[in-house]
Structures are given as structure tokens and as C-alpha cells.
Design a protein around this motif. Structure first.
Motif, PDB file in Angstrom:
ATOM      1  N   MET A   1     -17.611  62.723 -24.570  1.00 44.25           N
ATOM      2  CA  MET A   1     -16.191  62.050 -23.997  1.00 44.25           C
ATOM      3  C   MET A   1     -16.160  61.081 -22.891  1.00 44.25           C
ATOM      4  O   MET A   1     -16.476  61.558 -21.707  1.00 44.25           O
ATOM      5  CB  MET A   1     -15.665  63.427 -24.092  1.00 44.25           C
ATOM      6  CG  MET A   1     -14.157  63.040 -23.666  1.00 44.25           C
ATOM      7  SD  MET A   1     -12.963  64.378 -24.040  1.00 44.25           S
ATOM      8  CE  MET A   1     -13.365  65.262 -22.753  1.00 44.25           C
ATOM      9  N   ALA A   2     -15.028  60.008 -22.262  1.00 42.39           N
ATOM     10  CA  ALA A   2     -15.560  59.419 -21.453  1.00 42.39           C
ATOM     11  C   ALA A   2     -14.500  59.888 -20.547  1.00 42.39           C
ATOM     12  O   ALA A   2     -13.191  61.275 -20.643  1.00 42.39           O
ATOM     13  CB  ALA A   2     -14.115  58.138 -21.669  1.00 42.39           C
ATOM     14  N   HIS A   3     -14.554  60.069 -19.395  1.00 44.92           N
ATOM     15  CA  HIS A   3     -14.188  60.783 -18.161  1.00 44.92           C
ATOM     16  C   HIS A   3     -12.919  59.992 -17.557  1.00 44.92           C
ATOM     17  O   HIS A   3     -12.225  58.860 -17.703  1.00 44.92           O
ATOM     18  CB  HIS A   3     -14.693  60.909 -16.833  1.00 44.92           C
ATOM     19  CG  HIS A   3     -15.699  62.204 -17.087  1.00 44.92           C
ATOM     20  ND1 HIS A   3     -15.735  62.776 -15.758  1.00 44.92           N
ATOM     21  CD2 HIS A   3     -16.905  62.096 -17.608  1.00 44.92           C
ATOM     22  CE1 HIS A   3     -17.074  63.692 -16.150  1.00 44.92           C
ATOM     23  NE2 HIS A   3     -17.499  62.755 -17.434  1.00 44.92           N
ATOM     24  N   ALA A   4     -11.410  60.777 -17.677  1.00 42.01           N
ATOM     25  CA  ALA A   4     -10.059  60.160 -16.866  1.00 42.01           C
ATOM     26  C   ALA A   4     -10.398  59.497 -15.906  1.00 42.01           C
ATOM     27  O   ALA A   4     -11.580  60.133 -14.898  1.00 42.01           O
ATOM     28  CB  ALA A   4      -9.172  61.565 -16.701  1.00 42.01           C
ATOM     29  N   GLN A   5      -9.898  58.838 -15.672  1.00 45.20           N
ATOM     30  CA  GLN A   5      -9.998  58.072 -14.145  1.00 45.20           C
ATOM     31  C   GLN A   5      -8.529  58.042 -13.395  1.00 45.20           C
ATOM     32  O   GLN A   5      -7.147  58.811 -13.609  1.00 45.20           O
ATOM     33  CB  GLN A   5     -10.057  56.910 -13.784  1.00 45.20           C
ATOM     34  CG  GLN A   5      -9.083  55.914 -15.126  1.00 45.20           C
ATOM     35  CD  GLN A   5      -9.092  54.266 -15.189  1.00 45.20           C
ATOM     36  OE1 GLN A   5      -9.921  53.930 -14.899  1.00 45.20           O
ATOM     37  NE2 GLN A   5      -8.066  53.140 -15.102  1.00 45.20           N
ATOM     38  N   LEU A   6      -8.642  57.280 -12.008  1.00 46.74           N
ATOM     39  CA  LEU A   6      -7.719  57.842 -11.547  1.00 46.74           C
ATOM     40  C   LEU A   6      -6.700  57.066 -11.755  1.00 46.74           C
ATOM     41  O   LEU A   6      -6.805  56.137 -11.481  1.00 46.74           O
ATOM     42  CB  LEU A   6      -7.949  57.641  -9.745  1.00 46.74           C
ATOM     43  CG  LEU A   6      -7.202  57.990  -8.924  1.00 46.74           C
ATOM     44  CD1 LEU A   6      -6.521  59.165  -8.788  1.00 46.74           C
ATOM     45  CD2 LEU A   6      -7.595  56.668  -7.560  1.00 46.74           C
ATOM     46  N   LEU A   7      -5.371  57.499 -11.548  1.00 39.76           N
ATOM     47  CA  LEU A   7      -3.949  56.300 -12.065  1.00 39.76           C
ATOM     48  C   LEU A   7      -3.366  56.768 -11.176  1.00 39.76           C
ATOM     49  O   LEU A   7      -2.715  58.003 -10.065  1.00 39.76           O
ATOM     50  CB  LEU A   7      -3.598  57.293 -13.574  1.00 39.76           C
ATOM     51  CG  LEU A   7      -4.152  56.787 -14.471  1.00 39.76           C
ATOM     52  CD1 LEU A   7      -3.594  57.371 -15.627  1.00 39.76           C
ATOM     53  CD2 LEU A   7      -4.457  55.039 -14.867  1.00 39.76           C
ATOM     54  N   ILE A   8      -2.301  55.908 -10.227  1.00 41.66           N
ATOM     55  CA  ILE A   8      -1.558  56.342  -8.721  1.00 41.66           C
ATOM     56  C   ILE A   8      -0.353  54.556  -9.438  1.00 41.66           C
ATOM     57  O   ILE A   8      -0.757  54.208  -9.759  1.00 41.66           O
ATOM     58  CB  ILE A   8      -1.993  55.543  -7.779  1.00 41.66           C
ATOM     59  CG1 ILE A   8      -3.433  56.910  -7.242  1.00 41.66           C
ATOM     60  CG2 ILE A   8      -1.512  55.295  -6.560  1.00 41.66           C
ATOM     61  CD1 ILE A   8      -3.876  55.848  -6.245  1.00 41.66           C
ATOM     62  N   SER A   9       0.797  55.906  -8.948  1.00 43.44           N
ATOM     63  CA  SER A   9       2.027  54.823  -9.721  1.00 43.44           C
ATOM     64  C   SER A   9       2.028  54.894  -7.914  1.00 43.44           C
ATOM     65  O   SER A   9       2.402  55.190  -7.181  1.00 43.44           O
ATOM     66  CB  SER A   9       3.241  55.728  -9.967  1.00 43.44           C
ATOM     67  OG  SER A   9       3.119  55.799 -11.716  1.00 43.44           O
ATOM     68  N   TYR A  10       3.143  53.073  -7.822  1.00 43.63           N
ATOM     69  CA  TYR A  10       3.745  53.212  -6.021  1.00 43.63           C
ATOM     70  C   TYR A  10       4.784  52.222  -5.908  1.00 43.63           C
ATOM     71  O   TYR A  10       5.167  51.141  -6.851  1.00 43.63           O
ATOM     72  CB  TYR A  10       2.732  52.278  -5.691  1.00 43.63           C
ATOM     73  CG  TYR A  10       2.062  50.723  -5.653  1.00 43.63           C
ATOM     74  CD1 TYR A  10       2.768  50.262  -4.998  1.00 43.63           C
ATOM     75  CD2 TYR A  10       1.474  50.741  -6.740  1.00 43.63           C
ATOM     76  CE1 TYR A  10       2.232  48.679  -4.961  1.00 43.63           C
ATOM     77  CE2 TYR A  10       0.976  49.396  -6.491  1.00 43.63           C
ATOM     78  CZ  TYR A  10       1.265  48.391  -6.312  1.00 43.63           C
ATOM     79  OH  TYR A  10       1.058  47.074  -6.678  1.00 43.63           O
ATOM     80  N   GLY A  11       5.600  52.173  -5.084  1.00 42.52           N
ATOM     81  CA  GLY A  11       6.629  51.815  -4.863  1.00 42.52           C
ATOM     82  C   GLY A  11       7.527  51.040  -3.657  1.00 42.52           C
ATOM     83  O   GLY A  11       6.633  51.998  -2.424  1.00 42.52           O
ATOM     84  N   GLN A  12       8.346  50.595  -3.269  1.00 41.33           N
ATOM     85  CA  GLN A  12       8.267  49.782  -1.135  1.00 41.33           C
ATOM     86  C   GLN A  12       9.893  48.982  -1.803  1.00 41.33           C
ATOM     87  O   GLN A  12      10.102  48.503  -2.896  1.00 41.33           O
ATOM     88  CB  GLN A  12       6.841  48.849  -1.460  1.00 41.33           C
ATOM     89  CG  GLN A  12       5.661  49.112  -1.981  1.00 41.33           C
ATOM     90  CD  GLN A  12       4.359  48.105  -1.385  1.00 41.33           C
ATOM     91  OE1 GLN A  12       5.369  46.920  -2.135  1.00 41.33           O
ATOM     92  NE2 GLN A  12       3.469  47.922  -1.132  1.00 41.33           N
ATOM     93  N   ALA A  13       9.964  49.064  -0.045  1.00 43.10           N
ATOM     94  CA  ALA A  13      11.315  48.457  -0.132  1.00 43.10           C
ATOM     95  C   ALA A  13      10.745  47.979   2.017  1.00 43.10           C
ATOM     96  O   ALA A  13      10.513  48.805   2.300  1.00 43.10           O
ATOM     97  CB  ALA A  13      12.337  49.438  -0.679  1.00 43.10           C
ATOM     98  N   PHE A  14      11.120  47.065   1.847  1.00 46.87           N
ATOM     99  CA  PHE A  14      12.309  46.971   2.821  1.00 46.87           C
ATOM    100  C   PHE A  14      13.858  46.640   3.528  1.00 46.87           C
ATOM    101  O   PHE A  14      14.153  45.899   2.525  1.00 46.87           O
ATOM    102  CB  PHE A  14      11.473  45.214   3.272  1.00 46.87           C
ATOM    103  CG  PHE A  14       9.402  44.989   3.502  1.00 46.87           C
ATOM    104  CD1 PHE A  14       9.776  45.782   4.979  1.00 46.87           C
ATOM    105  CD2 PHE A  14       9.245  44.203   2.516  1.00 46.87           C
ATOM    106  CE1 PHE A  14       8.186  45.593   5.272  1.00 46.87           C
ATOM    107  CE2 PHE A  14       7.628  44.991   2.991  1.00 46.87           C
ATOM    108  CZ  PHE A  14       7.480  45.013   4.071  1.00 46.87           C
ATOM    109  N   VAL A  15      14.073  47.024   5.007  1.00 47.32           N
ATOM    110  CA  VAL A  15      15.795  46.425   4.541  1.00 47.32           C
ATOM    111  C   VAL A  15      15.316  44.986   5.056  1.00 47.32           C
ATOM    112  O   VAL A  15      14.603  45.283   6.556  1.00 47.32           O
ATOM    113  CB  VAL A  15      16.118  47.326   6.418  1.00 47.32           C
ATOM    114  CG1 VAL A  15      17.828  47.061   6.016  1.00 47.32           C
ATOM    115  CG2 VAL A  15      15.698  48.607   5.604  1.00 47.32           C
TER     116      VAL A  15
END
Length: 571
Positions: A1-15
Motif C-alpha cells: 500500500m502506498a504511503h501517504a505523503q506530506l500535504l501542506i497548505s499556505y497563504g500570504q499577505a502583504f500590506v
């Protein structure tokens, strides 16, 4: 069975800045699966002080430089080794470049976090901020390294501030749902921990929107308190999924790859067929190999089989490949990527069809001074290219220099190369002592003194002296020195006594570059190379005008003589 991989979400904001450019920079890189498993994902933020005229350049360069160099480090290095080496090299480069800037400099705070497998690795310098939100717990992971001067707070221990840098390192276990906040010191005094939790939890499904809420609130609080609110930036990362537990670390340490056995022509290793054994010594084996699939001919370098337990050398062996990959010069041999995963410890280099400088000199005893100086200049450019990347070669000598069929010079051996530090370089001298000195080694190595770029300058000058004269500059070779009083026996032999074509100015340049006292040599390699180029540019032009001038006056004299004879005959 395939191993789950690392999953990351991200967001950014500048003023968006209203009056000046941003002085901060941030970025996230999540590579494709193969590289993600070996090197992980990475988030970086940097920030410079408002009074730095080069703040934006410093911030952008530090972020781009770290991401580019981290992902080019050898797969065999663990995360801490890779990131630390990259940051120290980047710090050294930024510091050296700042010395040439009149106002401002390449100085910035920086925090970088690598997410690899089920672990996080945080590297920090200066006063940028990284927080972790786990459930309802909001925790700062970085320390503020700041100094108060005249009411202003300046970052200390920042990237590029000094020749050496202390790097905070934190290793932590990751949990699914962890949220990491990256921001800058400007946010101090605006948002409380409860504000972060409230604004992020308001709608955590859209991380870009969460960053916008944080930036907007921070700006509003700043304006209410009477100071500028145009320098805020936020970066949010969420761990969505973690890979399953693995017994093996995803990044292969150097001990995980076995040293190749002794190989003979005709034998194969990882689809590479040995064509010839080029070198065998106590530390390494060098083979010319052919990739049986692509038909490419390359050079394979592997540790000597008897070094299997000498891990200190093996670690340096892996550094060799990374060092050469960082240098982009036509005069330095290039590292080649294998067409399939390696099962043994080795690296591949381009195959240079040619001969060593020693062999060339033996076959061309009548070569002109101009030809020899051209070779010397090419070799100087190779050494200079290494120095531009803060690399000390430590073994510049005729046997490590190749000349191809077109007369192009290539520096091809890096057994003793070392990343330049600013602590005196004593440990790099120990590496060369282990490998062995040669007749072109600078005196400071044998005496255990500090070494550096001027040590390479000595070896280059000694090699050039030998190339121009066929001799060595001293009766007693420096590698045989036993104590500092032996330096008095090093009396320079003028190169002009062996080769009268050498100009006094060139002889003086060689003498200075070969001074037994390292501080008395040329301050910069470029000064010595300039002295080598002068004869190339002036010698031919100097003789042509003299020949033409002689012929002109001889013609004038002949005409005057003819007129004189005619005047006597017409009387």
C-alpha cells in the motif's frame, strides 16, 4: 500500500507600502514528490531594518538564495547539515558583498523552516517571528535577537551582519492540523496571541484570507497608536496530512550508501561501464566510465574501499560534489548528474579529453612565454572562480590541472577543497595534512598557521613559476618546513636566472605572491592575475613598433646618402 505523503497548505499577505518599498520578503516551496520526500517543503521569511537603503535587495536575495541552494545540496546530507551549510555560505557572501556598498548592506533577519516527513526543522537569525498554533495553544518558536541603540531596536545575529553567524536551530515533531505563522518584528505591539487565534479561526479554510485579516488588523492597530502601518506581512502554513511512520529516514545519510568495490576495466556499476582506471591513491579511486544507456563518457570518483570506517573523510567526500556544483566556470570541471539513482557512494564529472599540465610541459619544452602565460591566466581564473564562492582549493599543482586539445585549462581535482570560514581555517589545514602536502603547498600548512585565499595564491604562483622555468622558487620546499625559524632558509630564486624572457616586473610579481609570510603576498588574487596579463598584452606590441621604426630611419638614412652622392657627382 502506498504511503501517504506530506500535504501542506499556505497563504500570504502583504500590506502595500505607501511611501517606500517593502523591506521584507517571504516564500514557500513545495517540490514534487521525489524531492519532497528527500528534502521536504520549505517556508522562509526575511526582514531588514528601515534605515538600510538596500533593505529590499537584502530580503529578496536571502530568501531566493536559501531556497535555491538548499534544494541543490546532496541528497545524502541531513536537513540540519544542508540548511546550516547553505546559511553560512550565504552569510559569508552577503557579508563580503556589503563591504563594497557605501550605504546600507546585504543584512537581514531570516527564519526558515523545513517540513520533512513528520518533523519540522527551524533555522533562525535576527528578529523575524515564527509562531505555532496547535489547537488553542499559541506559541512563539523563535527568539528575538535585538539590540537597543538610541531608542531604536536593531536586529543582532542577522544574516550578513558579520563574517560568521550563530544560527538558532529547533527540531520539533509535527501534528496534523498544526498552523505556523511567519511574520516580522513590525507586528510587535499590534496583535495579541488571542487576536491571532481569533482571526485565523474565523475561517481557517482560506489561509490567504486569514493572512489578509491579520495584516488589516495589524495595520489598523498601528495607525491607532500613531505609527506607520505599511510594513506588515504574514505567511500561514497548515499541515494537512503527514506521511506514515517510516523506519528509514527519507534523506539518505552518507553511511547509507556503500563504498564501491575495487573496479577494473569492463566491470559495471549502476549502469556505468569502467573504461579505464585513471587514479588510485589512499583516499580515492578515479575511473573513466561510459553510461551504457546514454553512451555518455564521464569520470567517476569514489572513496577508496579501505576508507569505509573513516567517516570524517567520507563527509568531506560528499562536500566535494556540492562545492563543484556551486561553481560555474569554463575553467572548472563540471559535475554530471547520473541517469539513474545511485546505489553506491561516488560522483560523476565531465570527461576532459586532454593531459595534465605536467605532461603538457614535458611534450612542449619549446613553448613560448606567451603560451605559458596564457595557461597561467586560465588557471588563475579557475582559482578565482572558486574564491568567488568562498571555496579554498588547497591543492593547486600541475597534476591537478588538465589541458584539452584546444589549449583550454580545466581545474579538475577537489580532494582538499574547503568552504572558506573566518575562524582562521585551521581545520582545513588539517584536512590537507591528512591528504598530504606537495612541493607547491604554502608554508603555513606545514607550520600549522592560519590559511586562506592567499595560501591558494602561493600554490598558484608556485605552479606558474614552475611552468615558466621548470624549477621551484626555493631550494627548500615549503612542505618540508618544521618550525618558523626554517622560514629564513626560504630565499627566493629569481625566475629570470632560468628564463631571461621573464620581465623584471613579472619576476617581482612572482616573488611577492611567493612570499613565505602570508600577509605580505598580494591582498587580492586579481592583483596577481593583472601582473600575469601585462606581459601578454605588451610584449608583441612593444617589438613591432621598434622594428617598423628601425626600418623607417634606415630608409631615411639611405635616401640622404643617395642625395649626398648625387650632389658630389653633379659638381
Amino acid at each position: 500500500m502506498a504511503h501517504a505523503q506530506l500535504l501542506i497548505s499556505y497563504g500570504q499577505a502583504f500590506v502595500a507600502p505607501e511611501r517606500r518599498q517593502h523591506r521584507s520578503s517571504m516564500s514557500v516551496r513545495l517540490p514534487e514528490a521525489p524531492l519532497l520526500k528527500v528534502k521536504g517543503g520549505c517556508a522562509v521569511i526575511s526582514d531588514s531594518i528601515s534605515r538600510n537603503t538596500m533593505a529590499k535587495q537584502a530580503g529578496d536575495l536571502s530568501v531566493r538564495g536559501f531556497l535555491a541552494d538548499y534544494y541543490s545540496t546532496p541528497e545524502h546530507w541531513d536537513t540540519k547539515t544542508s540548511a546550516t551549510r547553505v546559511l553560512r555560505a550565504l552569510n559569508s557572501w552577503c557579508y563580503s558583498q556589503s563591504q563594497h556598498v557605501k550605504e546600507g548592506g546585504f543584512v537581514s533577519s531570516l527564519s526558515a523552516m523545513v517540513f520533512l516527513g513528520r518533523e519540522g526543522h527551524l533555522f533562525h537569525m535576527g528578529d523575524t517571528l515564527v509562531f505555532r498554533l496547535r489547537g488553542a495553544e499559541f506559541e512563539q518558536l523563535t527568539r528575538d535577537h535585538v539590540t537597543d541603540v538610541g531608542g531604536y531596536r536593531y536586529p543582532s545575529r542577522a544574516l550578513g551582519m558579520d563574517g560568521s553567524v550563530d544560527i538558532d536551530y529547533t527540531h520539533l515533531a509535527l501534528k496534523q492540523g498544526d498552523l505556523f505563522v511567519f511574520t516580522t518584528q513590525a507586528v510587535r505591539g499590534t496583535l495579541m496571541p488571542s487576536d491571532y487565534v481569533r482571526l485565523i479561526r474565523q475561517d481557517a479554510s482560506d489561509l490567504d484570507a486569514a493572512c489578509e485579516r491579520l495584516a488589516s488588523e495589524a495595520k489598523q492597530r498601528a495607525q491607532e497608536r500613531g505609527y506607520g502601518g505599511d510594513q506588515f506581512c504574514f505567511q500561514l502554513l497548515r499541515i494537512d496530512e503527514l506521511p506514515e511512520e517510516e523506519t528509514d529516514h527519507p534523506g539518505m545519510l552518507y553511511g547509507d550508501l556503500p563504498i564501491p568495490p575495487e573496479l577494473a576495466p569492463g566491470e559495471r556499476l549502476d549502469g556505468l561501464e569502467v573504461q579505464a582506471v585513471l587514479s588510485r591513491n589512499a583516499q580515492s579511486r578515479v575511473y573513466r566510465v561510459r553510461d551504457v544507456h546514454s553512451d555518455r563518457v564521464m569520470v567517476m570518483k569514489a572513496p577508496s574501499p579501505e576508507l569505509s570506517l573513516r567517516n570524517a573523510y567520507l563527509e568531506h567526500f560528499l562536500l566535494q560534489q556540492w562545492v563543484v556544483e556551486r561553481v560555474n566556470s569554463p575553467f572548472v570541471v563540471k559535475v554530471m548528474e547520473p541517469s539513474r539513482p545511485r546505489r553506491y557512494l561516488y560522483y560523476l564529472m565531465q570527461n576532459v579529453e586532454g593531459e595534465t599540465l605536467r605532461q603538457w610541459a614535458e611534450r612542449h619544452p619549446q613553448a613560448s612565454l606567451v603560451q605559458r602565460l596564457d595557461i597561467a591566466n586560465q588557471l588563475g581564473k579557475a582559482v578565482q572562480a572558486l574564491h568567488h564562492r568562498d571555496i579554498i582549493h588547497q591543492q593547486v599543482m600541475p597534476d591537478n590541472v588538465l589541458i584539452d586539445q584546444h589549449g583550454k585549462v580545466v581545474l579538475a581535482d577537489f580532494s582538499a577543497c574547503h568552504m572558506r570560514e573566518v575562524d582562521g581555517h585551521r581545520h582545513s589545514g588539517e584536512l590537507l595534512r591528512q591528504i598530504g602536502f606537495n612541493e607547491h603547498t604554502a608554508p603555513e600548512y606545514a607550520l600549522g598557521d592560519s590559511v586562506g585565499r592567499r595560501s591558494d595564491q602561493y600554490s598558484l604562483a608556485s605552479t606558474v613559476y614552475w611552468l615558466l622555468t621548470g624549477e621551484l622558487p626555493y631550494t627548500l620546499t615549503p612542505n618540508k618546513l618544521r618550525c618558523h625559524t626554517d622560514l629564513e632558509e626560504l630565499s627566493y630564486r629569481s625566475a629570470r636566472t632560468t628564463n631571461p624572457e621573464i620581465t623584471p616586473a613579472l619576476d617581482e610579481a612572482l616573488r611577492r605572491a611567493l612570499d613565505p609570510q602570508r600577509p605580505l603576498r598580494f591582498r587580492r588574487m586579481s592583483e596577481f592575475l593583472h601582473a600575469l596579463r601585462i606581459p601578454l598584452g605588451r610584449m608583441p606590441q612593444r617589438e613591432e613598433p621598434r622594428t617598423e621604426s628601425r626600418r623607417f630611419w634606415q630608409g631615411v638614412a639611405g635616401i640622404l646618402l643617395l642625395l649626398l652622392v648625387l650632389s658630389w657627382l653633379l659638381r
